[in-house]
Write a protein that holds these residues in place. Structure first.
Motif, PDB file in Angstrom:
ATOM      1  N   LEU A 216       3.684  -7.352   4.658  1.00  0.00           N
ATOM      2  CA  LEU A 216       2.229  -7.352   4.797  1.00  0.00           C
ATOM      3  C   LEU A 216       1.567  -6.815   3.522  1.00  0.00           C
ATOM      4  CD1 LEU A 216       0.115  -7.922   7.086  1.00  0.00           C
ATOM      5  CD2 LEU A 216       0.164  -5.462   7.544  1.00  0.00           C
ATOM      6  N   LYS A 217       0.513  -7.491   3.082  1.00  0.00           N
ATOM      7  CA  LYS A 217      -0.249  -7.055   1.902  1.00  0.00           C
ATOM      8  C   LYS A 217      -1.601  -6.499   2.358  1.00  0.00           C
ATOM      9  CE  LYS A 217       1.751 -10.603  -1.125  1.00  0.00           C
ATOM     10  NZ  LYS A 217       2.448 -11.410  -0.088  1.00  0.00           N
ATOM     11  N   TRP A 218      -2.184  -5.641   1.525  1.00  0.00           N
ATOM     12  CA  TRP A 218      -3.472  -5.052   1.886  1.00  0.00           C
ATOM     13  C   TRP A 218      -4.562  -6.109   2.019  1.00  0.00           C
ATOM     14  CZ3 TRP A 218      -3.486  -0.790   4.224  1.00  0.00           C
ATOM     15  CH2 TRP A 218      -2.626   0.255   3.886  1.00  0.00           C
ATOM     16  N   ASP A 219      -4.413  -7.217   1.293  1.00  0.00           N
ATOM     17  CA  ASP A 219      -5.396  -8.310   1.409  1.00  0.00           C
ATOM     18  C   ASP A 219      -5.378  -8.926   2.805  1.00  0.00           C
ATOM     19  OD1 ASP A 219      -6.148  -7.960  -1.202  1.00  0.00           O
ATOM     20  OD2 ASP A 219      -4.930  -9.606  -2.000  1.00  0.00           O
ATOM     21  N   ASP A 220      -4.279  -8.732   3.537  1.00  0.00           N
ATOM     22  CA  ASP A 220      -4.152  -9.310   4.879  1.00  0.00           C
ATOM     23  C   ASP A 220      -4.635  -8.364   5.975  1.00  0.00           C
ATOM     24  OD1 ASP A 220      -2.897 -11.520   3.681  1.00  0.00           O
ATOM     25  OD2 ASP A 220      -0.946 -10.519   3.759  1.00  0.00           O
ATOM     26  N   VAL A 221      -5.056  -7.156   5.589  1.00  0.00           N
ATOM     27  CA  VAL A 221      -5.517  -6.159   6.557  1.00  0.00           C
ATOM     28  C   VAL A 221      -7.043  -6.121   6.527  1.00  0.00           C
ATOM     29  CG1 VAL A 221      -5.435  -3.740   7.260  1.00  0.00           C
ATOM     30  CG2 VAL A 221      -3.427  -4.799   6.204  1.00  0.00           C
ATOM     31  N   HIS A 222      -7.672  -6.349   7.683  1.00  0.00           N
ATOM     32  CA  HIS A 222      -9.135  -6.383   7.773  1.00  0.00           C
ATOM     33  C   HIS A 222      -9.585  -5.289   8.746  1.00  0.00           C
ATOM     34  CE1 HIS A 222      -9.418 -10.311   5.641  1.00  0.00           C
ATOM     35  NE2 HIS A 222      -8.208 -10.456   6.151  1.00  0.00           N
ATOM     36  N   LYS A 253      -4.748   5.672   7.756  1.00  0.00           N
ATOM     37  CA  LYS A 253      -4.210   6.827   7.027  1.00  0.00           C
ATOM     38  C   LYS A 253      -3.351   6.374   5.868  1.00  0.00           C
ATOM     39  CE  LYS A 253      -1.459  11.024   7.782  1.00  0.00           C
ATOM     40  NZ  LYS A 253      -0.692  11.818   8.789  1.00  0.00           N
ATOM     41  N   ARG A 254      -2.544   5.345   6.106  1.00  0.00           N
ATOM     42  CA  ARG A 254      -1.699   4.789   5.050  1.00  0.00           C
ATOM     43  C   ARG A 254      -2.557   4.221   3.919  1.00  0.00           C
ATOM     44  NH1 ARG A 254       0.650   4.373   1.626  1.00  0.00           N
ATOM     45  NH2 ARG A 254       1.922   2.703   0.789  1.00  0.00           N
ATOM     46  N   TYR A 255      -3.685   3.604   4.265  1.00  0.00           N
ATOM     47  CA  TYR A 255      -4.586   3.026   3.270  1.00  0.00           C
ATOM     48  C   TYR A 255      -5.193   4.117   2.377  1.00  0.00           C
ATOM     49  CZ  TYR A 255      -8.403   0.260   1.283  1.00  0.00           C
ATOM     50  OH  TYR A 255      -9.273  -0.367   0.412  1.00  0.00           O
ATOM     51  N   LYS A 256      -5.573   5.236   2.955  1.00  0.00           N
ATOM     52  CA  LYS A 256      -6.169   6.340   2.194  1.00  0.00           C
ATOM     53  C   LYS A 256      -5.164   6.963   1.230  1.00  0.00           C
ATOM     54  CE  LYS A 256      -9.524   7.528   5.800  1.00  0.00           C
ATOM     55  NZ  LYS A 256      -9.920   8.543   6.821  1.00  0.00           N
ATOM     56  N   ASN A 257      -3.885   6.927   1.602  1.00  0.00           N
ATOM     57  CA  ASN A 257      -2.851   7.580   0.788  1.00  0.00           C
ATOM     58  C   ASN A 257      -2.118   6.614  -0.144  1.00  0.00           C
ATOM     59  OD1 ASN A 257      -3.355  10.043   2.062  1.00  0.00           O
ATOM     60  ND2 ASN A 257      -1.894   9.612   3.703  1.00  0.00           N
ATOM     61  N   ARG A 258      -2.570   5.377  -0.213  1.00  0.00           N
ATOM     62  CA  ARG A 258      -1.881   4.394  -1.041  1.00  0.00           C
ATOM     63  C   ARG A 258      -2.080   4.713  -2.525  1.00  0.00           C
ATOM     64  NH1 ARG A 258      -6.895   2.613  -0.658  1.00  0.00           N
ATOM     65  NH2 ARG A 258      -7.746   1.097  -2.152  1.00  0.00           N
ATOM     66  N   LYS A 259      -1.143   4.246  -3.343  1.00  0.00           N
ATOM     67  CA  LYS A 259      -1.248   4.409  -4.788  1.00  0.00           C
ATOM     68  C   LYS A 259      -2.009   3.237  -5.395  1.00  0.00           C
ATOM     69  CE  LYS A 259       3.026   7.047  -5.324  1.00  0.00           C
ATOM     70  NZ  LYS A 259       4.366   7.107  -5.968  1.00  0.00           N
ATOM     71  N   GLN A 262      -1.124  -0.940  -5.573  1.00  0.00           N
ATOM     72  CA  GLN A 262      -0.144  -1.377  -4.574  1.00  0.00           C
ATOM     73  C   GLN A 262      -0.633  -2.628  -3.852  1.00  0.00           C
ATOM     74  OE1 GLN A 262       0.772   1.772  -1.850  1.00  0.00           O
ATOM     75  NE2 GLN A 262       2.223   2.769  -3.240  1.00  0.00           N
ATOM     76  N   ARG A 263       0.171  -3.700  -3.876  1.00  0.00           N
ATOM     77  CA  ARG A 263      -0.161  -4.916  -3.140  1.00  0.00           C
ATOM     78  C   ARG A 263       0.330  -4.841  -1.711  1.00  0.00           C
ATOM     79  NH1 ARG A 263       3.011  -9.130  -5.407  1.00  0.00           N
ATOM     80  NH2 ARG A 263       1.814 -10.580  -4.109  1.00  0.00           N
ATOM     81  N   TYR A 264       1.548  -4.303  -1.563  1.00  0.00           N
ATOM     82  CA  TYR A 264       2.172  -4.262  -0.242  1.00  0.00           C
ATOM     83  C   TYR A 264       1.763  -3.002   0.519  1.00  0.00           C
ATOM     84  CZ  TYR A 264       5.100  -8.154  -1.709  1.00  0.00           C
ATOM     85  OH  TYR A 264       5.535  -9.386  -2.142  1.00  0.00           O
ATOM     86  N   VAL A 265       1.612  -3.160   1.816  1.00  0.00           N
ATOM     87  CA  VAL A 265       1.279  -2.016   2.662  1.00  0.00           C
ATOM     88  C   VAL A 265       2.445  -1.025   2.695  1.00  0.00           C
ATOM     89  CG1 VAL A 265       0.658  -1.310   5.010  1.00  0.00           C
ATOM     90  CG2 VAL A 265      -0.261  -3.444   4.064  1.00  0.00           C
ATOM     91  N   PHE A 266       3.665  -1.570   2.671  1.00  0.00           N
ATOM     92  CA  PHE A 266       4.864  -0.724   2.701  1.00  0.00           C
ATOM     93  C   PHE A 266       5.760  -1.087   1.509  1.00  0.00           C
ATOM     94  CE2 PHE A 266       3.554  -1.529   7.145  1.00  0.00           C
ATOM     95  CZ  PHE A 266       3.182  -0.234   7.488  1.00  0.00           C
ATOM     96  N   LYS A 271      10.673  -0.299  -6.510  1.00  0.00           N
ATOM     97  CA  LYS A 271       9.778  -1.250  -7.162  1.00  0.00           C
ATOM     98  C   LYS A 271       8.547  -1.457  -6.286  1.00  0.00           C
ATOM     99  CE  LYS A 271      13.431  -3.840  -9.545  1.00  0.00           C
ATOM    100  NZ  LYS A 271      14.041  -5.187  -9.753  1.00  0.00           N
ATOM    101  N   LEU A 272       7.387  -1.105  -6.821  1.00  0.00           N
ATOM    102  CA  LEU A 272       6.157  -1.208  -6.033  1.00  0.00           C
ATOM    103  C   LEU A 272       5.772  -2.648  -5.742  1.00  0.00           C
ATOM    104  CD1 LEU A 272       3.906   1.569  -7.650  1.00  0.00           C
ATOM    105  CD2 LEU A 272       5.249   1.686  -5.544  1.00  0.00           C
ATOM    106  N   ASP A 273       6.318  -3.603  -6.517  1.00  0.00           N
ATOM    107  CA  ASP A 273       5.980  -5.010  -6.281  1.00  0.00           C
ATOM    108  C   ASP A 273       6.930  -5.669  -5.294  1.00  0.00           C
ATOM    109  OD1 ASP A 273       8.150  -4.871  -7.975  1.00  0.00           O
ATOM    110  OD2 ASP A 273       7.607  -6.661  -9.118  1.00  0.00           O
ATOM    111  N   LYS A 274       7.767  -4.873  -4.610  1.00  0.00           N
ATOM    112  CA  LYS A 274       8.669  -5.367  -3.579  1.00  0.00           C
ATOM    113  C   LYS A 274       8.438  -4.571  -2.294  1.00  0.00           C
ATOM    114  CE  LYS A 274      11.076  -8.188  -6.269  1.00  0.00           C
ATOM    115  NZ  LYS A 274      11.137  -9.652  -6.035  1.00  0.00           N
ATOM    116  N   PRO A 275       8.659  -5.201  -1.121  1.00  0.00           N
ATOM    117  CA  PRO A 275       8.497  -4.458   0.132  1.00  0.00           C
ATOM    118  C   PRO A 275       9.681  -3.539   0.400  1.00  0.00           C
ATOM    119  CG  PRO A 275       9.163  -6.700   0.584  1.00  0.00           C
ATOM    120  CD  PRO A 275       8.939  -6.623  -0.889  1.00  0.00           C
ATOM    121  N   ILE A 276       9.478  -2.570   1.265  1.00  0.00           N
ATOM    122  CA  ILE A 276      10.495  -1.580   1.598  1.00  0.00           C
ATOM    123  C   ILE A 276      11.640  -2.199   2.398  1.00  0.00           C
ATOM    124  CG2 ILE A 276       9.377  -0.928   3.762  1.00  0.00           C
ATOM    125  CD1 ILE A 276      11.048   1.540   1.350  1.00  0.00           C
TER     126      ILE A 276
END
Length: 364
Positions: A216-222, A253-259, A262-266, A271-276
């Motif tokens: 999931l990417k932050w662009d997909d979260v509304h 809460k995760r959104y407030k603490n994101r770096k 970051q494209r991915y929610v997790f 590597k920040l450009d890969k999911p966990i």
């Protein structure tokens, strides 16, 4: 055009050398002891060249099966990031078993034998493999052959196509009871993986698949609409999933603490450009929670089961889970019985209120 030359050796024996010249193609030659064999080869080879089959067959004589698998892993699998890890394991099994063979030697019979050996064998953990798992191994190899035939011209035929799929079970409906759910959530909250608890809560709240969540990417979260737009789903169709209550709070809460950036929610810790990758943390949480015979995908069944037991219709469950057919949702039908009885009872009480009162007067 084919030319057959008759030759005589020192001992007086005869041989027949065939030379085929066709415009736009390299010269092909072969030698035979009998003239009939030479004529037969010439006819078949000319026909194969005209139809574009001959040089593919020549390549299959030269290339090793191991080269074929290595090329597919190197060139094609990076284009399939979600399945790259699993299919690499699957294809390396085939390479270990048949990597020393030439492409033309890998026949349907050989693949069938190697497949059965896999079915009868054990995993590194000492467990057997299900029919569904074996079918995934076959599917990975079959697609590799499709690429080899259509794009690389390394093969003429797919030996997997004539091997029947193994029968698979209709699927199970393993879901967490209340005690198991609490133990699992506690174990996830205590996990060294800081994302695991939120990911599991989202799976239980939305019924989304693991890959749909971790990719999931932050662009997909509304947040304003309180929905997730899942764009890269199993059936390749986007769907909208509500995100509510506790899961929404954790995501905010995760959104407030994101770096920053970051494209991915997790994102991956490496590597920040890969999911966990949560597999190791997930298995650890299951052991700590003392939950057996449970897979991450069963969280999806758990979510659907909870929806059914809380009054959702099969149509509503199917829409939320993104099922293509009603049959896929039918496994939860028995859990909807109580709600269905309430609907039928309410309808009858409304339509036949007078009759019910009348009959009740004579009830003993």
């Amino acid at each position: 055009m084919a030319v057959i030359e008759e030759r005589e050796n020192k001992s007086g024996g005869r041989s027949y050398r065939v030379k085929i010249r066709m415009k736009g193609y390299p010269v092909q030659t072969a030698t035979f002891q009998r003239k009939t064999d030479a004529k037969h080869w010439a006819q078949n080879t000319e026909s194969a060249i005209r139809e574009g089959r001959y040089f593919t067959h020549t390549v299959s004589k030269q290339k090793l099966f191991g080269e074929f698998i290595d090329r597919y892993i190197e060139e094609i699998l990076p284009l399939k990031p979600k399945s790259q890890y699993d299919q690499t394991i699957q294809l390396k099994y085939w390479r270990r078993a048949m990597g020393h063979m030439r492409m033309e030697e890998v026949t349907t019979s050989v693949v069938h034998t190697v497949r059965n050996r896999l079915l009868e064998g054990k995993t590194p953990r000492g467990r057997g493999r299900s029919n569904a798992t074996i079918n995934r191994y076959m599917a990975a190899l079959s697609h590799a052959y499709t690429v080899a035939i259509n794009e690389w011209e390394w093969a003429q035929d797919n030996p997997c196509k004539r091997i029947s799929r193994l029968p698979e079970s209709k699927g199970r409906t393993r879901y967490l009871n209340d005690v198991e759910r609490e133990r699992l959530l506690d174990a996830c909250k205590a996990s060294e993986n800081k994302y695991l608890h939120t990911i599991v809560v989202m799976a239980l709240s939305t019924g989304a698949r693991r890959n749909e969540i971790v990719w999931l990417k932050w662009d997909d979260v509304h947040f304003e609409r309180q929905v997730l737009i899942l764009t890269d789903t199993k059936n390749r169709e986007s769907r909208t999933v509500p995100i509510q209550s506790y899961a929404l709070m954790l995501l905010q809460k995760r959104y407030k603490n994101r770096k920053k950036g970051q494209r991915y929610v997790f994102p991956s810790h490496v590597k920040l450009d890969k999911p966990i990758d949560i597999e190791k943390a997930w298995q650890t949480a299951l052991r700590r929670a003392q939950i057996n015979d449970f897979r991450f995908h069963d969280l999806r069944h758990t979510a659907a089961s909870y929806m059914a037991m809380n009054g959702a219709s099969l149509k509503e469950i199917g829409d939320i889970l993104g099922h293509k057919t009603v049959q896929m949702t039918q496994r939860y039908a028995h859990l909807c019985e109580a709600h269905t009885k309430q609907i039928v009872a309410a309808m009858n009480n409304k339509f036949f209120a007078c009759e019910i009162r009348e009959e009740s007067r004579y009830k003993i």
